[in-house]
Design an enzyme around this catalytic site. Sequence first.
Site, PDB file in Angstrom:
ATOM      1  N   CYS A  22      51.714  -3.621  19.271  1.00 57.09           N
ATOM      2  CA  CYS A  22      51.135  -2.078  19.576  1.00 57.09           C
ATOM      3  C   CYS A  22      50.049  -2.249  20.594  1.00 57.09           C
ATOM      4  O   CYS A  22      49.960  -1.096  21.579  1.00 57.09           O
ATOM      5  CB  CYS A  22      50.459  -1.754  18.337  1.00 57.09           C
ATOM      6  SG  CYS A  22      49.389  -2.761  17.685  1.00 57.09           S
TER       7      CYS A  22
ATOM      8  N   HIS B 247      44.982  -1.694  14.873  1.00 54.26           N
ATOM      9  CA  HIS B 247      46.187  -1.169  15.194  1.00 54.26           C
ATOM     10  C   HIS B 247      45.834  -0.404  16.465  1.00 54.26           C
ATOM     11  O   HIS B 247      44.883   0.299  16.681  1.00 54.26           O
ATOM     12  CB  HIS B 247      46.951   0.060  14.356  1.00 54.26           C
ATOM     13  CG  HIS B 247      47.930   0.604  14.735  1.00 54.26           C
ATOM     14  ND1 HIS B 247      49.390   0.028  15.212  1.00 54.26           N
ATOM     15  CD2 HIS B 247      48.289   1.811  15.246  1.00 54.26           C
ATOM     16  CE1 HIS B 247      50.135   0.801  15.602  1.00 54.26           C
ATOM     17  NE2 HIS B 247      49.571   1.978  15.793  1.00 54.26           N
TER      18      HIS B 247
END
Length: 1311
Positions: free
Chosen positions: A221, A492
């Site tokens: 990510c 994230h």
Amino acid sequence: MPVSLAVCETTTTTTANVVNAALRESLLGGSRSGAAVAGSGSASSLISGAGGAGASAANDDDSSSTATANTNLQNQIVASAKRVLLAKIEYEEVENYNDSVLDNLKTKYVVIKSPTPAAAAAATNNGNSNSAGSKILGANGHDNRQKQQNANGGCSTPTTTTTQTSSSSTSSSSIEHNNNPNELPKPKRVLYQRENIRIGWKQSERKWQIGAGMINVGNTCYLNSTLQALFHIPALANWLNSEQSHLENCNIGGESGGGGGGGGGNNGGFCIICAMAKTLQSTQSNASAIRPYHIYSKLKQICKHMVIGRQEDAHEFLRFLVEAMEKAYLMRYRNYKELDQLVKETTPLNQIFGGYLRSEVRCLSCNHVSITFQHFQDLLLDIRKSDTLDEAFDGYFSRERLEDMGYKCEGCKKKVSATKQFSLQRAPITLCIQLKRFSMIGNKLTKQISFKPRIDLSRFAARSPTAQGQLPLTYRLVSLVTHLGVSQHCGHYTAIGLTESGSYYNFDDSYVRPIAMQSVCSTNSYIMFYELDLNQPLATPANKLNGLRQLSNGHHHHQQQQQQHQQQQQQQPTVVATIASSPMATTRFIGPQLPPGGLNGYAMTTTTTATNNTTNGHSQKTAIQFKPQQNGILTVGSGKFQESGQQKSPLVGTNHKNEAPAVAPNANANANGKSSSNPNTNTTINTNTNNGNSNNNNTNATTANNSNKLNQQQQQYLPMSSSDEEDSDEEKMKRPTTTTPQLPSMPKMDGGGDEKPKTLTLTPTTTPTASTPTVSNPLKRLVPYESASEEEESSSGTPSSSTPTTTTTAAAAAASSPMQATAAATLPPPPTPTNARKRSLPDHHHHHPHHHVMVNGHGKSPKPASMPPATNFNSSSSKQKTDAIDEIFKSLNNFNKKRINNKNQKHNEGDEEEDDEETLEKETNNSSRLVSSSTNTSPTTNGWKQSQIVSSSSSNSKNVSTSAAAAAATTSSSTSTSAPPSPKTPPSPAVINSKTGLWKVTRNLDDDDDEEEEDEDDEEHIAPTPPPVVAKTHKNPFSSQQKPTPSPSTEAAPKRQKLFNGTSSSTPHVGNGYQSEPSTPNGGGSGSGSNGCLNELLKQSHRGYGSSSVLSWNGKQTELDKEPFELVCAKRIAVDHGDHDDGGGGDDGGGVGVVTTTTTTTTTTKNTTKTLTADAQEQRQRDLDDDEENEMDRGRQRKVKTATANGKSSGNSNNTTPGYNPFQEYESQKRWHNKSSNGPPRFYTQHASSSYRSNFHQRNKFKCNRGGNGGGGSGGISKFDHRHGLQRHLAAGGGFPRRPNANQQQQQQQS
């Protein structure tokens, strides 16, 4: 245009060295002919080396025919020439022949004598008109301003480029830059021109899509979000798109691929630039999510310690990725390792992300300033002490002090203290900002940092010509990276990007969705990318400079005068170039700084720009920025427009394809790359203001058309300005002339004269004849609470029989200037205007409920229209205060004397009714102005609404009292019976704070039978409607109200009213919360000598915790007689317990009055108080469970009653010590030390005496007289039986119980 340049290998350089050595040997001992031949031979060898085989063959023939004397030299030259001819020559494309070849040749020459500034200026003027100014004010010599303005939309003319770089910049400009240590040094070679960077999506040839998502292949990510953020930077995306030719070469030839990426393969190899370009094309061409294979497959080449499948930091990956791209670009050059650092910093990546900081270190001893320059590609901002991005910038560029004696000064040659400050020497095209959210140990700072979609860094530009010559540093947000998580090791990453359509999209791996601007600015951002916004700032300096030039030349409005002015400017290009091409003065227009040209010339630019509009497309910016000038202030408006543009129109300038809202068609033509058709006759003014669309023959027509465009564009940009700025123009047409000028950025005052106030007509007759008094010196109160009588006295300046009037003139004047009205209300105004203002202004607040006038620091809410309008102003002087208080006390004294004479007739109903009526007549006669109908207002005191009667008849008759009582019952606030709740912590007696409480004191001294008989005449006082004003009285221990106890049938209907000194009318104890022993007149020494202690209490009650009628405002003892209170209290106890023979005496306990002894109430009081004390102790024992939950107020700890007033009344008293302080007795002897009384400790058990229970809290105040000497009688047992449920409501009226006697303590301990 590209030029082929021959680049020889190393052998060529060696051959040239051999030839030179041969020439030197021959010249040392050779002849003139040999020297000549050698010179020609040297020239021929050089020409052959740089020119080609044909030239060297011809030169060989000439040398062989003429070199008969020097065969050795000839042989050497021939051998050298052959080597040169046999050497392999490679050709390399260069963008600029002047910079690549001619600049290198300059290093081979030495300037014998530097030209004077005049000669340099003359040489510059003979060349190009814009060359010197553009070159000097360019970014470090290689950022040509003229070229940058034209190259953003297309290519500039070759003549201009060649002249600029060859004539003036090669002679004096570069030397000046290189020799000036305070300026950034110029690189010897520029690998990629800065002006070739295409800023904005519209500069590209292709149509940019939103972009596809990227699949997460395993903790990637950070990689996906970083790539998405980079791909949505227009400058980087345009450059990657322009690398199509390199991409094709990498795919075709392995050599080119190896040169570009290190020789890795035929499909791009290790060229990370090709990998980025391919990935970008994939995101644009695919509708579904893609896999960034070309990037994560080269992750080891990007960064050696990164592993696929492991979580990494997005900023760390960004830095390694950009570095790898720079290295890949440098590897296109064979000698890239020999390039210096300045040259390496001219790669496309550095031209996009790179900038230079100017570091100034100032010695505090000798004020020596050391200036250094630092290259940066991102700014790391500390957010620990900042809440917004602007605050973080201020902290980064603020002046910091180096540690003491830690800096070695070059001037002092010793270690001294110094200060250091950063500034922007050259701002980057794309600004990368990283917020320091992570620490070294992995913790994350998750605080919210607010930021704007547009920022301005002009205030941080360095004070140097090069820095000032940059464009206005206005940036817009193009992309950012966010981190979701609580630490560095988990979380994230997502990205947000700005698309070509002007909308923001959130890229969460493979998910792509639009996001609103409010959500973008509220994200927890980690990395932000801002790009220079050239569209909006470029119009502003052109218009402003145009206004300045026209003002300096006398407002040229005609075609002929403009042409003459343009010719003059063309003859003197240096000055014009400095002003026009360099926004040196314009950078100060953005932000809080003012332009160097001053404000005087700027204040007249609006008319010039509106009438003679030569800016064609960008005048709307000037119109918006000059709009606040209509209100008188221009500078505030400029900064205001900028702020509103950043907040309300963040996407202005982003929809470049349409361009209609921002730039006119003429300006758009220049943005598409069309340069001026007549650059020789067209001057710099036309070039900068008309943006390349100058036709001097059509100036008048253009002016007329542009004036219409100006109006249309102004209307288009009006929503961008702030709301209060628009309101200021609209309200200016409505409102009358304001007395004081108001800045556009200032908030509007309450009222503010927005509209004409509407006054509420109380009666059909209106007298609009009053005028607003002039305010000169508003008085300030020393006591923050209004007096009860001062408002009545000031408001009743007219005769009491006057009808309610409304003055529209005074209302309008007061409403137009509420601050003046507020100040005027504090003065003693004339009678009629005061009343008019008191009625009109509150009604104005009724129509504008959001405008609350502040009085004494508390906001007042307007009353409903059905109720009388409330006045929120103090309108009396200190003298009026004293007079009103004296009158009230005189009336109280008269009434008390009257009541003493009639105390034996208390059970006679007829006599009591007459006494009550006579008392009311005296009160109304002595304070007739208090009952005047012209004061139909309920003043608000410190946030507590007070009520006042409304009467329309004369106050000199008895009907006034009855009608006033009737009106009071209707509005639940009668001035004769009900009292308003005083403040929670009043600093002075409540009897003075409330105008109605004083009346209630005189009325409520009656006993129950008196009230029952009075109710026949005044039925309104026992109306079953609960009075709303008295609802808060039970919470106020200092209330001056004393509601008469109604008959048993109507006792529960109204809310409980407080007595004069704060107790409930239904309780037998009269006091201000201080429970006392029975002080019966002449009764066993229980109350005869209590005057000493009470007087001591009275002296100290002015602190705000004592009685409500002890001290006057001037600190003197009141004239109030205390006998009626003792009689009334005794009678109330007797009445409630069936003893109607005589009234019992009782100490009022709150320091209200001096206890008078009477022989008729001794026995009854003893019996009653003994029983009441027993009941009170039983109730306290039941309430021990709530001990710790209901602790008393700490502010009242020091106030406690003594066992007796002094040592005269009882032998059991232990406060006979001279100088005994009753306020300190509870603290020192009872609760903490507890030695003299031998009582239980502070935290005792329930088995201990219950008399100590009330020492802990105020909840259980029983308003009863405790047995002073253990004696007492019978009666009154049922007093507390039906009062137990109400005793917890008496917290506000109570204080602390008296300290028990020694005999009581012994008895309690034994029990």
